[in-house]
Design a protein around this motif. Structure first.
Motif, PDB file in Angstrom:
ATOM      1  N   ALA A 139      -9.662  12.952   5.992  1.00 39.07           N
ATOM      2  CA  ALA A 139     -10.941  12.273   6.245  1.00 39.07           C
ATOM      3  C   ALA A 139     -11.840  12.379   5.026  1.00 39.07           C
ATOM      4  O   ALA A 139     -11.993  13.461   4.455  1.00 39.07           O
ATOM      5  CB  ALA A 139     -11.636  12.906   7.451  1.00 39.07           C
ATOM      6  N   LEU A 140     -12.408  11.251   4.625  1.00 38.20           N
ATOM      7  CA  LEU A 140     -13.435  11.253   3.585  1.00 38.20           C
ATOM      8  C   LEU A 140     -14.761  11.053   4.299  1.00 38.20           C
ATOM      9  O   LEU A 140     -15.036   9.978   4.835  1.00 38.20           O
ATOM     10  CB  LEU A 140     -13.197  10.109   2.592  1.00 38.20           C
ATOM     11  N   LEU A 141     -15.578  12.089   4.308  1.00 42.32           N
ATOM     12  CA  LEU A 141     -16.776  12.103   5.147  1.00 42.32           C
ATOM     13  C   LEU A 141     -18.036  11.877   4.305  1.00 42.32           C
ATOM     14  O   LEU A 141     -18.247  12.562   3.296  1.00 42.32           O
ATOM     15  CB  LEU A 141     -16.841  13.448   5.877  1.00 42.32           C
ATOM     16  N   PHE A 142     -18.833  10.903   4.735  1.00 40.09           N
ATOM     17  CA  PHE A 142     -20.078  10.574   4.016  1.00 40.09           C
ATOM     18  C   PHE A 142     -21.259  10.653   4.978  1.00 40.09           C
ATOM     19  O   PHE A 142     -21.170  10.190   6.112  1.00 40.09           O
ATOM     20  CB  PHE A 142     -19.992   9.152   3.446  1.00 40.09           C
ATOM     21  N   GLY A 143     -22.365  11.220   4.519  1.00 43.56           N
ATOM     22  CA  GLY A 143     -23.543  11.376   5.368  1.00 43.56           C
ATOM     23  C   GLY A 143     -24.451  10.156   5.348  1.00 43.56           C
ATOM     24  O   GLY A 143     -24.166   9.161   4.686  1.00 43.56           O
ATOM     25  N   PRO A 144     -25.580  10.231   6.086  1.00 41.45           N
ATOM     26  CA  PRO A 144     -26.537   9.127   6.134  1.00 41.45           C
ATOM     27  C   PRO A 144     -27.173   8.883   4.756  1.00 41.45           C
ATOM     28  O   PRO A 144     -27.262   9.808   3.940  1.00 41.45           O
ATOM     29  CB  PRO A 144     -27.606   9.621   7.114  1.00 41.45           C
ATOM     30  N   GLU A 145     -27.608   7.643   4.532  1.00 41.03           N
ATOM     31  CA  GLU A 145     -28.158   7.234   3.246  1.00 41.03           C
ATOM     32  C   GLU A 145     -29.308   8.127   2.784  1.00 41.03           C
ATOM     33  O   GLU A 145     -29.425   8.444   1.601  1.00 41.03           O
ATOM     34  CB  GLU A 145     -28.677   5.786   3.315  1.00 41.03           C
ATOM     35  N   ASP A 146     -30.182   8.521   3.711  1.00 37.40           N
ATOM     36  CA  ASP A 146     -31.398   9.202   3.264  1.00 37.40           C
ATOM     37  C   ASP A 146     -31.227  10.713   3.119  1.00 37.40           C
ATOM     38  O   ASP A 146     -31.749  11.319   2.188  1.00 37.40           O
ATOM     39  CB  ASP A 146     -32.574   8.890   4.211  1.00 37.40           C
ATOM     40  N   THR A 147     -30.450  11.321   4.020  1.00 44.77           N
ATOM     41  CA  THR A 147     -30.406  12.783   4.004  1.00 44.77           C
ATOM     42  C   THR A 147     -29.071  13.352   3.553  1.00 44.77           C
ATOM     43  O   THR A 147     -28.992  14.517   3.155  1.00 44.77           O
ATOM     44  CB  THR A 147     -30.676  13.335   5.420  1.00 44.77           C
ATOM     45  N   GLY A 148     -28.019  12.573   3.597  1.00 40.88           N
ATOM     46  CA  GLY A 148     -26.694  13.105   3.285  1.00 40.88           C
ATOM     47  C   GLY A 148     -26.207  14.018   4.397  1.00 40.88           C
ATOM     48  O   GLY A 148     -26.839  14.121   5.461  1.00 40.88           O
ATOM     49  N   LEU A 192       0.856  -1.179   0.000  1.00 41.78           N
ATOM     50  CA  LEU A 192       0.000   0.000   0.000  1.00 41.78           C
ATOM     51  C   LEU A 192       0.889   1.224   0.000  1.00 41.78           C
ATOM     52  O   LEU A 192       1.889   1.256   0.719  1.00 41.78           O
ATOM     53  CB  LEU A 192      -0.873   0.012   1.251  1.00 41.78           C
ATOM     54  N   PRO A 193       0.535   2.244  -0.777  1.00 51.24           N
ATOM     55  CA  PRO A 193       1.307   3.479  -0.655  1.00 51.24           C
ATOM     56  C   PRO A 193       1.122   4.016   0.758  1.00 51.24           C
ATOM     57  O   PRO A 193       0.026   3.914   1.316  1.00 51.24           O
ATOM     58  CB  PRO A 193       0.663   4.409  -1.683  1.00 51.24           C
ATOM     59  N   ALA A 194       2.188   4.572   1.306  1.00 42.06           N
ATOM     60  CA  ALA A 194       2.144   5.014   2.703  1.00 42.06           C
ATOM     61  C   ALA A 194       0.980   5.960   2.949  1.00 42.06           C
ATOM     62  O   ALA A 194       0.346   5.921   3.986  1.00 42.06           O
ATOM     63  CB  ALA A 194       3.447   5.700   3.060  1.00 42.06           C
ATOM     64  N   LYS A 195       0.674   6.776   1.983  1.00 36.16           N
ATOM     65  CA  LYS A 195      -0.367   7.786   2.191  1.00 36.16           C
ATOM     66  C   LYS A 195      -1.730   7.182   2.506  1.00 36.16           C
ATOM     67  O   LYS A 195      -2.545   7.781   3.181  1.00 36.16           O
ATOM     68  CB  LYS A 195      -0.469   8.694   0.981  1.00 36.16           C
ATOM     69  N   ALA A 196      -2.003   5.968   2.017  1.00 34.42           N
ATOM     70  CA  ALA A 196      -3.295   5.346   2.303  1.00 34.42           C
ATOM     71  C   ALA A 196      -3.513   5.207   3.796  1.00 34.42           C
ATOM     72  O   ALA A 196      -4.640   5.271   4.275  1.00 34.42           O
ATOM     73  CB  ALA A 196      -3.394   3.986   1.622  1.00 34.42           C
ATOM     74  N   LYS A 197      -2.421   5.052   4.528  1.00 33.25           N
ATOM     75  CA  LYS A 197      -2.536   4.946   5.986  1.00 33.25           C
ATOM     76  C   LYS A 197      -3.006   6.243   6.612  1.00 33.25           C
ATOM     77  O   LYS A 197      -3.475   6.256   7.742  1.00 33.25           O
ATOM     78  CB  LYS A 197      -1.176   4.552   6.573  1.00 33.25           C
ATOM     79  N   ASN A 198      -2.828   7.336   5.904  1.00 33.36           N
ATOM     80  CA  ASN A 198      -3.261   8.637   6.431  1.00 33.36           C
ATOM     81  C   ASN A 198      -4.688   8.990   6.041  1.00 33.36           C
ATOM     82  O   ASN A 198      -5.166  10.080   6.340  1.00 33.36           O
ATOM     83  CB  ASN A 198      -2.316   9.737   5.932  1.00 33.36           C
ATOM     84  N   ILE A 199      -5.355   8.116   5.328  1.00 40.48           N
ATOM     85  CA  ILE A 199      -6.697   8.428   4.837  1.00 40.48           C
ATOM     86  C   ILE A 199      -7.729   7.555   5.549  1.00 40.48           C
ATOM     87  O   ILE A 199      -7.546   6.343   5.673  1.00 40.48           O
ATOM     88  CB  ILE A 199      -6.774   8.201   3.313  1.00 40.48           C
ATOM     89  N   SER A 200      -8.786   8.185   6.035  1.00 36.45           N
ATOM     90  CA  SER A 200      -9.848   7.447   6.716  1.00 36.45           C
ATOM     91  C   SER A 200     -11.194   7.715   6.047  1.00 36.45           C
ATOM     92  O   SER A 200     -11.473   8.832   5.617  1.00 36.45           O
ATOM     93  CB  SER A 200      -9.956   7.872   8.182  1.00 36.45           C
ATOM     94  N   VAL A 201     -12.003   6.673   5.987  1.00 37.09           N
ATOM     95  CA  VAL A 201     -13.390   6.817   5.539  1.00 37.09           C
ATOM     96  C   VAL A 201     -14.246   6.996   6.788  1.00 37.09           C
ATOM     97  O   VAL A 201     -14.165   6.179   7.715  1.00 37.09           O
ATOM     98  CB  VAL A 201     -13.843   5.577   4.752  1.00 37.09           C
ATOM     99  N   ILE A 202     -15.028   8.065   6.822  1.00 35.74           N
ATOM    100  CA  ILE A 202     -15.854   8.333   8.000  1.00 35.74           C
ATOM    101  C   ILE A 202     -17.320   8.345   7.600  1.00 35.74           C
ATOM    102  O   ILE A 202     -17.735   9.138   6.742  1.00 35.74           O
ATOM    103  CB  ILE A 202     -15.453   9.676   8.634  1.00 35.74           C
ATOM    104  N   LEU A 203     -18.088   7.442   8.172  1.00 38.45           N
ATOM    105  CA  LEU A 203     -19.511   7.370   7.865  1.00 38.45           C
ATOM    106  C   LEU A 203     -20.271   8.047   9.009  1.00 38.45           C
ATOM    107  O   LEU A 203     -20.217   7.601  10.157  1.00 38.45           O
ATOM    108  CB  LEU A 203     -19.954   5.914   7.719  1.00 38.45           C
ATOM    109  N   GLN A 204     -20.960   9.138   8.685  1.00 41.99           N
ATOM    110  CA  GLN A 204     -21.739   9.850   9.696  1.00 41.99           C
ATOM    111  C   GLN A 204     -23.132   9.224   9.741  1.00 41.99           C
ATOM    112  O   GLN A 204     -23.864   9.240   8.748  1.00 41.99           O
ATOM    113  CB  GLN A 204     -21.778  11.346   9.332  1.00 41.99           C
ATOM    114  N   LYS A 205     -23.457   8.643  10.886  1.00 43.65           N
ATOM    115  CA  LYS A 205     -24.792   8.081  11.135  1.00 43.65           C
ATOM    116  C   LYS A 205     -25.360   7.241  10.001  1.00 43.65           C
ATOM    117  O   LYS A 205     -26.473   7.515   9.511  1.00 43.65           O
ATOM    118  CB  LYS A 205     -25.769   9.204  11.467  1.00 43.65           C
ATOM    119  N   PRO A 206     -24.626   6.234   9.549  1.00 43.54           N
ATOM    120  CA  PRO A 206     -25.208   5.370   8.515  1.00 43.54           C
ATOM    121  C   PRO A 206     -26.419   4.633   9.086  1.00 43.54           C
ATOM    122  O   PRO A 206     -26.470   4.357  10.287  1.00 43.54           O
ATOM    123  CB  PRO A 206     -24.075   4.401   8.184  1.00 43.54           C
ATOM    124  N   LYS A 207     -27.388   4.339   8.215  1.00 44.57           N
ATOM    125  CA  LYS A 207     -28.615   3.678   8.690  1.00 44.57           C
ATOM    126  C   LYS A 207     -28.506   2.161   8.625  1.00 44.57           C
ATOM    127  O   LYS A 207     -29.097   1.462   9.435  1.00 44.57           O
ATOM    128  CB  LYS A 207     -29.807   4.128   7.846  1.00 44.57           C
TER     129      LYS A 207
END
Lengths: 245, 245
Positions: free
Chosen positions: A116-125, A3-18
């Motif tokens: 951080a890659l931030l994603f909102g809830p399925e219905d409202t974003g 893995l490129p080292a930078k991938a370790k610095n990246i996080s997927v963040i799911l805000q209130k997934p349903k």
């Protein structure tokens, strides 16, 4: 390839997934693209079996170390570059980036910053309040008549673009095309054979040869295609010689 | 924006998918990217409720007109350009294209030819026999340690790349950056205000101004950012004037 080292610095963040299934599918998507940090924000409890089912055993390590935090500010605390995703282009929310544009930036920024890659809830974003945390807001291009993507699909596209942007240039190996000299040798051999079997008029062999050349050139022959064609020509010559002896 | 005509010439073909949920998720992914032709090959029966649940109501029209056919040759009959997807790079299977490269070709070919995007079963992928139908074979780039994508994720990436390649150039609106003249007017105003309030040394105002310019230039100010900054400067001047009278 590690893995490129930078991938370790990246996080997927799911805000209130349903849906637990989407958490699992997002974990798999991230892992496919070499990322393994997943954070789930919110107080909901999720069906762990459903998460595991959808992540498949291959992303089990990502699922095992999912960080569950109560609220978004705790989730984002340590990050220096936060990229939100939205389907709604409200005037106050821009400027908007495409996944491809932001991916280039993320490959650079992630070298020595937590992203951080931030994603909102399925219905409202993501809400406007949540988008205020973001240093950049991404809209994934889609057909206007139908713009809401499945959560794990959105995660996949973002991670895919970042993964592609991280690849060193030239990673895409174009197929090895035949060299001109190989082509010319092949044409010479074809001409000899086709003249021998009476397909070409010895007075004007180039009439049909031009058509044959056009056909082969249009298809961009590989070196190994040339070998096969020359093998066939040789075989025709051999067969003719057998017959004639 | 209407769907580009070419999207009507492109079909997603799922060869013997195992899970109804993936059919639904693939329908949604296709629809997100403006495509609505889905073919499912194989004799299995699928839970229609599960398909509808995962496609969501927004892709209901795609689901309603899914074509179910018994075998792959019937599914491919009418297509002139067939693109297979594989995760396995066996020597006999190449040359391989990336989704991005093939997307460019598909936008052109689909203008007057029917194009099939062919995906194999979740567990095994397309066999060598099935790949022989294909005019081009695509490998979706992924982290080598973990290469098998969820079926609907693979469909999404292919459709996403084709959708992006179909967009007219310049569709990605870069944010409207401030013009140089707007920047210079702003700097002039900042200099005036900062000199007035004694932050800048009137003998050498450019020392700090250089730092300020560097900071603003690095952040690529938008036209509206400039308006806000100038508004603040005006307000400082107004307040000072009030105080001084």
């Amino acid at each position: 390839m590690d893995l490129p080292a930078k991938a370790k610095n990246i996080s997927v963040i799911l805000q209130k997934p349903k849906y637990a299934g989407n958490i699992g599918a997002a974990a798999r998507a991230a892992k496919n693209m070499g990322m393994s940090n997943l954070v789930v924000a919110g107080s909901a409890k999720y069906d762990q079996e459903e998460i595991k089912k959808r992540s498949t055993h291959l992303a089990a390590d990502v699922v095992e170390k999912i960080k569950y935090v109560d609220d978004i500010s705790a989730a984002l605390d340590k990050f220096s570059f936060i990229v939100g995703t939205t389907a709604r282009k409200g005037a106050a929310r821009g400027p908007f980036f495409t996944p491809r544009t932001i991916a280039e930036k993320i490959t650079v920024v992630s070298q020595n910053n937590k992203v951080a890659l931030l994603f909102g809830p399925e219905d409202t974003g993501l809400t406007n309040d949540e988008l205020r945390y973001c240093h950049a807001v991404v809209v994934i291009p889609s057909s206007r008549k139908f713009s809401s993507l499945n959560l794990s699909h959105a995660v996949m596209i973002m991670c895919y673009e970042i993964f592609l942007a991280s690849l060193p240039a030239g990673t895409e190996m174009p197929p090895k095309l035949a060299r001109s000299s190989e082509m010319e040798d092949m044409y010479e051999q074809i001409k000899t054979v086709l003249t021998k079997i009476g397909f070409l008029n010895p007075q004007n062999p180039d009439y049909w040869m031009t058509h044959i050349r056009r056909f082969f050139n249009r298809t961009s022959l590989l070196a190994r295609d040339v070998k096969i064609i020359r093998g066939i020509c040789r075989q025709i010559q051999w067969y003719n010689n057998q017959k004639n002896t």
